[in-house]
Write a protein that holds these residues in place. Structure first.
Motif, PDB file in Angstrom:
ATOM      1  N   ASN A 119       0.821  -1.197   0.000  1.00 44.45           N
ATOM      2  CA  ASN A 119       0.000   0.000   0.000  1.00 44.45           C
ATOM      3  C   ASN A 119       0.858   1.252   0.000  1.00 44.45           C
ATOM      4  O   ASN A 119       0.560   2.249  -0.661  1.00 44.45           O
ATOM      5  N   SER A 167       0.240   3.760  -3.141  1.00 41.80           N
ATOM      6  CA  SER A 167      -0.471   5.030  -2.899  1.00 41.80           C
ATOM      7  C   SER A 167       0.283   6.255  -3.413  1.00 41.80           C
ATOM      8  O   SER A 167      -0.324   7.096  -4.066  1.00 41.80           O
ATOM      9  N   PRO A 168       1.590   6.404  -3.186  1.00 46.27           N
ATOM     10  CA  PRO A 168       2.248   7.541  -3.833  1.00 46.27           C
ATOM     11  C   PRO A 168       2.265   7.424  -5.353  1.00 46.27           C
ATOM     12  O   PRO A 168       2.192   8.444  -6.053  1.00 46.27           O
ATOM     13  N   MET A 186      -0.083   6.292  -7.220  1.00 47.04           N
ATOM     14  CA  MET A 186      -1.379   6.815  -7.673  1.00 47.04           C
ATOM     15  C   MET A 186      -1.430   8.323  -7.541  1.00 47.04           C
ATOM     16  O   MET A 186      -1.911   9.037  -8.408  1.00 47.04           O
TER      17      MET A 186
END
Lengths: 174, 154
Positions: free
Chosen positions: B99, B103-104, B106
């Motif tokens: 994750n 997440s970065p 995205m």
């Protein structure tokens, strides 16, 4: 105007606020002062592809809203003092560049708006300007992206964690 | 409200007024969600062994599957909801690591694939990698010294 003490300026002509406008995001719209905002948005993107562009659009629309309400054409506004949290105050400078009003980018984090009011008032009282715009902008997502963690990260925030405002506010003193 | 004279007074005032995190509730949620993730991993591992794969390959497959599920849920914007609920329960296993990379990736896609996704993908996981690998090197060096020493003593 004259300076009194260490950090007070006394104006000879009192400066007044002509008109104001504000646009806020969905979380602010759920808050206790929601009815005082001019427009509440449904999401943080407002049709744009990135948060920075959304923040630019928010401040642009806020300024246009106040200019329309004040019935002063944009050409008659002498200066614009605006700022936000991002690097190079990029969302305010890009959002307001089409206005063609001389732009002072200021940074004061949460105090940007009052900083703009102080500086704009000094200009007006000193006869450097008749009308100025003071604006400040903030966006939770773009601030988190620059300063903290990505939004999709699965970390827990403590109950006292602060939430950056998504919104923009401006006023026209004269 | 009486005036607060020192920094210590102000800090005490803030501590008194701040709501505390619900520690027991958080620990309990972290416990059962973390345990569930690890149990799922164990089920996958037992299934692979049942199908005749060896231990190393089974554990690799477990990692791959858990990482995929975590990345997929991050992409659907669901993992952060699980994380808010479970805290360390989802963040400590390998799911949290996946994750922290997705997440970065995205978030920074808006800045382009090379300078955005490529450059910023490891902003959260970077310290984990650096200090984890450095610690393992230190452990390896200590092991080398003591291992060699024990051989010469014998």
């Amino acid at each position: 105007m004259e300076k009194i003490g260490l950090q007070t300026i006394k104006f000879s002509n009192p400066v007044t606020i002509l008109e104001t406008a504000s646009i806020v995001g969905p979380k602010e719209a759920d808050g206790p002062i929601a009815k005082y905002f001019d427009q509440c948005l449904d999401d943080e993107f407002w049709g744009e592809k990135t948060w920075e562009k959304a923040e630019s659009k928010i401040i642009k629309e806020t300024v246009n809203m106040a200019i329309t309400k004040s019935k002063i054409p944009a050409q008659d506004i002498d200066f614009c003092f605006a700022g936000d949290l991002l690097n190079q105050c990029i969302s305010s400078s890009f959002g307001l560049r089409e206005l063609n009003i001389p732009f002072f980018g200021i940074f004061g984090a949460c105090s940007t708006f009052v900083e703009g009011l102080c500086l704009g008032s000094v200009f007006i009282d000193g006869n450097g300007a008749n009308n100025v715009i003071c604006a400040a902008s903030s966006h939770f997502c773009s601030a988190e992206k620059q300063f903290r963690f990505p939004l999709e990260l699965g970390n827990q925030r403590p109950p006292t964690a602060q939430w950056t405002v998504t919104g923009s506010r401006m006023c026209i003193p004269y | 409200m009486k005036p607060l004279d020192t920094k210590k007074d102000y800090q005490n005032y803030v501590d008194k007024k701040s709501p505390n995190s619900p520690i027991f509730k958080n620990c309990f949620n972290a416990f059962w969600v973390g345990g569930l993730i690890c149990s799922i991993g164990q089920i996958i591992m037992d299934f692979c062994k049942f199908r005749g794969l060896d231990k190393t390959l089974s554990s690799t497959i477990v990692s791959i599957i858990l990482i995929f599920i975590s990345a997929f849920l991050t992409g659907l914007n669901l993992f952060n909801k699980i994380g808010k609920f479970a805290g360390a329960g989802s963040l400590v296993p390998i799911t949290g690591f996946a994750n922290s990379i997705v997440s970065p990736a995205m978030e920074y896609k808006s800045e382009g694939y090379v300078m955005g996704v490529g450059a910023k993908m490891f902003t959260v996981a970077g310290p984990v990698l650096v200090f984890g690998i450095s610690a393992s090197i230190l452990v390896g060096i200590v092991y080398l010294i003591f291992n060699t020493q024990s051989i010469t003593l014998v």
